[in-house]
Design a protein around this motif. Sequence first.
Motif, short mmCIF file in Angstrom:
data_model
loop_
_atom_site.label_atom_id
_atom_site.label_comp_id
_atom_site.label_asym_id
_atom_site.label_seq_id
_atom_site.Cartn_x
_atom_site.Cartn_y
_atom_site.Cartn_z
N PHE A 295 29.83 50.70 40.68
CA PHE A 295 30.88 49.81 40.17
C PHE A 295 32.25 50.40 40.49
O PHE A 295 33.13 49.70 41.00
CB PHE A 295 30.72 49.63 38.66
CG PHE A 295 29.55 48.79 38.25
CD1 PHE A 295 29.70 47.42 38.05
CD2 PHE A 295 28.30 49.35 38.05
CE1 PHE A 295 28.63 46.64 37.66
CE2 PHE A 295 27.23 48.58 37.66
CZ PHE A 295 27.38 47.22 37.47
N ALA B 139 30.29 42.75 44.53
CA ALA B 139 31.59 42.60 43.88
C ALA B 139 32.52 41.77 44.74
O ALA B 139 32.43 41.77 45.97
CB ALA B 139 32.21 43.96 43.60
N LEU C 133 38.31 41.87 39.30
CA LEU C 133 37.01 42.08 39.93
C LEU C 133 35.93 41.30 39.19
O LEU C 133 35.97 41.17 37.96
CB LEU C 133 36.65 43.56 39.92
CG LEU C 133 37.55 44.49 40.75
CD1 LEU C 133 37.50 45.91 40.20
CD2 LEU C 133 37.11 44.46 42.22
N SER C 134 34.96 40.83 39.94
CA SER C 134 33.74 40.25 39.35
C SER C 134 32.55 40.93 40.01
O SER C 134 32.55 41.20 41.21
CB SER C 134 33.69 38.74 39.56
OG SER C 134 33.67 38.41 40.94
N TYR C 135 31.53 41.22 39.19
CA TYR C 135 30.36 41.96 39.65
C TYR C 135 29.07 41.20 39.35
O TYR C 135 28.95 40.53 38.31
CB TYR C 135 30.26 43.31 38.92
CG TYR C 135 31.35 44.30 39.22
CD1 TYR C 135 31.25 45.17 40.31
CD2 TYR C 135 32.46 44.41 38.39
CE1 TYR C 135 32.24 46.12 40.56
CE2 TYR C 135 33.45 45.35 38.64
CZ TYR C 135 33.33 46.20 39.72
OH TYR C 135 34.30 47.13 39.97
#
Length: 740
Positions: free
Chosen positions: A424, A533, A561-563
Amino acid sequence: MRNRFARYATVAPAALMVVLNGPLNAGTFEDIALQEVFGDGYVYVDTEEGVVEPGVQAVTGDVNADYPNTSSPSGIENCLMASNPDVTCTSERGSGKRIKTRLTGQGGMDMLFSTRASSGITEYFLYGKTSNLSGARITGMDIQLGTGSGEDFVLMDPSDPAVAALFDTDYISKFNLPDGLFGNGGNEGAGTGFFDDTKATMTSTLTNPTLALTDLTNAAHSMYFGDALLDNSMVPDGYFWDATGTPLESDEGVLIAWYNTGEGKWLYGTLGTDTPDPGVLSQDERVAELAKSLGVTVAQLGYTSGGEIPADILAKMEADSIFSVDVIEDLRNLNLNFIIDLGDVDGNQVTLRLVPTFEPIVQQAQTPYQFSVAGHLDGAANVPYLDLGNAAIYSAAIDSLLAMDAVQRADQLERIGFSFMPAFSSLGFEFSRSQVGAFNNASGPASGADESVSTRGDASKWQMGSDLNAIMSISGTRTQYDNSLNSVGYDLDFANVSVGVEKTVNNDSSVGLMLGWSKGTADAFFDRGSVEATGVSLAAFGRTTFGKSGNLQGIIGYQGLSYDSTRNVMGQTATGSTDGSQIFAAVRGDYMVQKGALSFGPTMALEYYGLNVDAYDETGAGPWNLTVGDQSSDVFLASVGVRGAYDLPSNRGNTKLTGSIAFTKSSGRDYVVENGFVGLNGNPIPVDGFDEGWVDVSVGISTELSRSNGSQTVLHGGYSGSFSDTYESHGLSAGLQMVF
């Protein structure tokens, strides 16, 4: 000094002279006895109880004492206790005498105490309490006496006549959970323990110089919490009542209820007895005071020991500030009571070692990460109140793991946790650094070339065009992060697009904005899973010049951010989604010297990346789904190297070759992330920070495509690489700049 002499007031005059004359003391600890602490633990200095550094003191009130007590410390004037200047060995219980140690890992801890050379033996009672913050249930403990620490620790030899630092064989050592929970009510004065009126004790076996603790025994503890000392991550929440203004008023909140996770209910505990000691409120009186505080009748309170709190009463408690929820930390605490016979110790130093023991699946863990995962798995399988219906599944998995060889067991155990958690942080770091790279690769609006500093001093180039510069850059990068102590490695692939606009402030300075978009995937080694991501960033930047041929430029930005994650565990795939954010900043300075078509010089840069990722729950893997806690990490970079640029002859306009080489050092702190099976408390999982050094290399080419009426179009492309034993990156980029 006043307190020191006060504690010797009861010593006979001859003995007092021995104490004051120091060197004549027989087998005594120094007053400030604790010298150092090594290993997985520390001494906690409880300032709220009046304890001061270093947290431990020795009180010698009776030199050469040999106490006949076999079951009680009553009357013992020599002790090792918390360094509380207002308390002595004979102070009343609950006055803050206990040395508080905290065990924080698999290896235990060593406490080194200084002593005075002697020709006799003095007995010391140790008032202690150890807390389990190790990450796993403690099934037993070895308490040992020796010399040295760590790998140099050597046990005392009881067969050696010269050895005189052993545990007293006459005193019946005691090891129990605090009486407020199991026993006579302890300092709370309830007359009975919250869970049971019988002590919860560990059995001790003395084989000098080792006290071996095993078998935590209490029927109520076994029913709810199992047969081992709980880790801090496993203790339940409790409801505490601020009884200020009532006869129950005390320095601490009164525990009235606890949350049974498996049942999903708040349950009352035992609040008192029907036949308390004189001057102590009975249970009925205590319950009446509680009802009065809530503004309800005793009948409405619905109190029965072990019974569920009615929903309307629970709602009143939730809405009233005199009630608060906190962990019942005494469930992780074990009182330590024993006597040390101290004589002449070679080197005037003795070591007290605390070595916890764990279940086999935990004991066999090879890294701190595996230890935390195994500890959580063991707790989920063996702590009854935590059972959400999956304990049998976890127990079967433990049996299966124990049947494997060490390599297979380590692999499967790591899969149960999130073994590639740093991915991450790495994705966010690489995304933001690509924005910094796009900015660094773009020249200023008046430079007309790939490296703005390379044209410093050429007035015709700095004056060309107007004051606006459009920037566009596209890049693709592949990076590999190798295995670390607590993480499996992963390959990271991502693409980045950056667009921006830059405006000239004056002949030497410019400012601008840049928008970036990044998308990438980190694939963990050994098919452990992946993290995908997407990031969108906005950054502001500026450039200026200094001296004859220097350039300074900086950028600061924010990235959303998107994961999406997948994790392969026990033949199933756990999936999850969450969001994050990152702040990044960088500054770079160059000082170039121009020799004809060639310009070169030193370069230095500093960069910062601060990431936060929200907690989330996985789905898709049943009992193996994890709640992944909030993540927070920081990475600082420092680089130093050289840059160069060479102007190629061209009929169409400027064409330039560029290159650089630099050494870069990252400094990223280790951090922890709470991970646990969905529905259970998480365990702190250690995550290795990005602390690495590598060599950065870049080469590029830029060429002027067109120039007319004050406008200019420049195309540039290049390669950038990073190289070390555990970190490697390769990237290609292409960009277009238009000066208007």
